[in-house]
Design an enzyme around this catalytic site. Structure first.
Site, PDB file in Angstrom:
ATOM      1  CE  LYS A 157     -13.736  -2.586   0.159  1.00  0.00           C
ATOM      2  NZ  LYS A 157     -12.670  -1.994   1.153  1.00  0.00           N
ATOM      3  CE  LYS A 177      -6.215  -7.447  -2.110  1.00  0.00           C
ATOM      4  NZ  LYS A 177      -6.179  -7.514  -0.837  1.00  0.00           N
ATOM      5  CE  LYS A 208      -4.290  -1.727   1.453  1.00  0.00           C
ATOM      6  NZ  LYS A 208      -5.257  -1.477   2.525  1.00  0.00           N
TER       7      LYS A 208
HETATM    8  P1  TYM Z   1     -10.600  -5.183   3.986  1.00  0.00           P
HETATM    9  O1  TYM Z   1     -11.744  -3.661   3.778  1.00  0.00           O
HETATM   10  O2  TYM Z   1      -9.944  -4.845   2.676  1.00  0.00           O
HETATM   11  O3  TYM Z   1     -11.681  -6.191   2.493  1.00  0.00           O
HETATM   12  C1  TYM Z   1     -12.562  -7.296   4.316  1.00  0.00           C
HETATM   13  C2  TYM Z   1     -13.050  -8.223   3.726  1.00  0.00           C
HETATM   14  O4  TYM Z   1     -12.732  -8.584   2.604  1.00  0.00           O
HETATM   15  C3  TYM Z   1     -11.378  -9.607   1.872  1.00  0.00           C
HETATM   16  N1  TYM Z   1     -10.865  -9.036   0.334  1.00  0.00           N
HETATM   17  C4  TYM Z   1     -11.268 -10.824  -0.064  1.00  0.00           C
HETATM   18  N2  TYM Z   1     -11.167 -11.436  -0.243  1.00  0.00           N
HETATM   19  C5  TYM Z   1     -11.440 -12.224  -1.476  1.00  0.00           C
HETATM   20  N3  TYM Z   1     -10.816 -11.532  -2.333  1.00  0.00           N
HETATM   21  C6  TYM Z   1     -10.074 -10.629  -3.037  1.00  0.00           C
HETATM   22  N4  TYM Z   1      -9.762  -9.693  -3.931  1.00  0.00           N
HETATM   23  C7  TYM Z   1     -10.547  -9.822  -1.284  1.00  0.00           C
HETATM   24  N5  TYM Z   1     -10.857  -8.288  -1.696  1.00  0.00           N
HETATM   25  C8  TYM Z   1     -10.819  -8.682   0.479  1.00  0.00           C
HETATM   26  C9  TYM Z   1     -10.669  -9.326   3.098  1.00  0.00           C
HETATM   27  O5  TYM Z   1      -9.712 -10.547   2.904  1.00  0.00           O
HETATM   28  C10 TYM Z   1     -11.378  -8.616   4.428  1.00  0.00           C
HETATM   29  O6  TYM Z   1     -11.699 -10.325   5.323  1.00  0.00           O
HETATM   30  N6  TYM Z   1      -7.801  -5.272   7.690  1.00  0.00           N
HETATM   31  C11 TYM Z   1      -9.069  -5.433   7.212  1.00  0.00           C
HETATM   32  C12 TYM Z   1     -10.122  -5.098   7.907  1.00  0.00           C
HETATM   33  C13 TYM Z   1     -10.616  -4.873   8.984  1.00  0.00           C
HETATM   34  C14 TYM Z   1     -10.673  -7.053   9.730  1.00  0.00           C
HETATM   35  C15 TYM Z   1     -10.643  -6.300  11.316  1.00  0.00           C
HETATM   36  C16 TYM Z   1     -11.068  -8.014   9.202  1.00  0.00           C
HETATM   37  C17 TYM Z   1     -10.176  -4.793  10.077  1.00  0.00           C
HETATM   38  N7  TYM Z   1     -10.355  -5.022  11.626  1.00  0.00           N
HETATM   39  C18 TYM Z   1     -10.337  -7.336  12.318  1.00  0.00           C
HETATM   40  C19 TYM Z   1     -10.614  -8.909  10.092  1.00  0.00           C
HETATM   41  C20 TYM Z   1     -11.034  -8.542  12.120  1.00  0.00           C
HETATM   42  C21 TYM Z   1      -9.299  -5.030   5.451  1.00  0.00           C
HETATM   43  O7  TYM Z   1      -8.794  -4.231   5.973  1.00  0.00           O
HETATM   44  O8  TYM Z   1     -10.125  -5.551   4.717  1.00  0.00           O
END
Ligand code: TYM
Length: 341
Positions: A207, A204, A119
């Protein structure tokens, strides 16, 4: 009882990877072991708006993105009567615990995190300190509820490992080696734990990617979904019949995985059905399936977004419960660390 915790960032619109990699599994865990006495699992699903400000953010859009993310959870099947949906910023215990962990976590552990490197890119000097320490806040999100299971996509695996390390290190340093924080288990399941970009199978689906053609948003209408799938990158070959024929064809393998996940089949079953056929046959079938599965979610999201007061009421009720569960953990943590109270 399992305590399930997971979260998404309210940055831009949710995309298919968020749904297939995470959200669908959240709903399955909520429904697991459900009987007339209620759910077997206690589920907490957060919208992590404090994480969203680690990159430059749009002040006018933040609150609405939080509502839209909560609406996506509900539209996908998270039931606010059985699961708690809340905004991270409405539960101060997350940030409090994050500081206690920040002060006691070695820099070396954060240096290993690959997502920061991706990032921040070449602009490391300008990236915020929050982007660097972000995995600590994520560990706090999980441990503040003493969550036992965390359903996420494959990209969060390393962050989950850090959360486990922080938990054991705390138990060791401040609780005489006895368990205070349990070890959270990652739940990474399904045919699409890592959904890739529609234009480049080595990236990947995200968004925040620049081109909208790389992803399917949960807010896309049927025509847009069909157009994006029909324009998705493939090659001059035919649909593969087995894993071997997927080798070196990441875009093709990705579409098979998406089809499998959306139709609740294995990739093998999909390849048995379509193997040897032209992409001109497979892509329209995938587009129809995606529209069939995603349109009800999009429509429900639009209905929910028409009544923001209702979403706010759900977020408020979720935050009340989340505060009730989280604050005692911070109080006990501070006591164990020796603070005056
Ligand atoms: P974030 O907001 O990027 O994504 C949310 C969830 O979606 C999953 N995800 C994907 N899974 C499969 N293929 C993809 N291309 C893809 N893009 C996103 C992510 O793995 C995630 O499960 N750090 C985390 C948010 C977070 C979190 C937490 C998650 C903050 N605190 C505590 C679990 C527990 C994040 O940025 O996810």
């Amino acid at each position: 009882m399992k305590r399930i915790l997971s979260c998404m960032q309210p940055t831009n619109r949710l995309q298919l990877g968020n749904y297939l990699g995470a959200l669908r599994n959240w709903v399955a865990l909520q429904d697991e072991g459900q009987d007339e006495n209620g759910s077997a699992n206690e589920c907490l699903y957060g919208v992590v708006d404090l994480h969203a400000i680690t990159v430059p953010h749009n002040r006018e859009a933040l609150a609405n993105s939080t509502r839209e993310t909560a609406a996506a959870y509900i539209a996908a099947g998270v039931d606010p009567d059985r699961s708690y949906i809340f905004a991270q910023s409405a539960v101060p215990a997350h940030a409090q615990l994050a500081w206690l962990f920040t002060a006691t976590t070695p820099m070396g552990w954060l240096d290993r995190m690959t997502q920061f490197k991706e990032k921040a890119g070449k602009n490391k000097e300008r990236a915020s300190a929050g982007l660097y320490s972000y995995p600590i806040l994520m560990a706090a999100d999980i441990l503040v509820y003493k969550a036992t299971h965390v359903p996420v996509g494959d990209d969060q695996k390393q962050h989950l490992e850090l959360a486990r390390d922080i938990a054991s290190s705390f138990n060791e340093k401040f609780n005489g080696g006895e368990e205070f924080f349990p070890q959270p288990e990652p739940v990474i399941t399904g045919a699409a734990t890592r959904v890739m970009s529609l234009r480049d199978g080595t990236q990947k689906m995200s968004k925040s990617a620049e081109s909208d053609m790389t992803r399917i948003n949960l807010t896309d209408d049927a025509d847009t979904i069909s157009k994006k799938i029909k324009k998705a990158k493939t090659d001059a070959g035919v649909v593969p019949s087995n894993d071997k024929e997927c080798e070196g064809r990441p875009e093709v393998a990705n579409l098979i995985g998406i089809y499998a996940a959306l139709s609740d089949q294995t990739k093998e079953q999909v390849m048995a059905e379509f193997g040897g056929q032209q992409f001109g046959v497979f892509k329209p079938a995938l587009a129809d399936l995606a529209v069939e599965k995603l349109s009800p979610i999009t429509n429900r999201m639009n209905e929910l977004m028409a009544d923001p007061a209702e979403i706010d009421a759900i977020l408020r009720a979720g935050a009340d419960k989340a505060n009730e569960l989280a604050q005692p953990t911070v109080d006990e943590t501070m006591k164990l660390m020796g603070f005056w109270s």
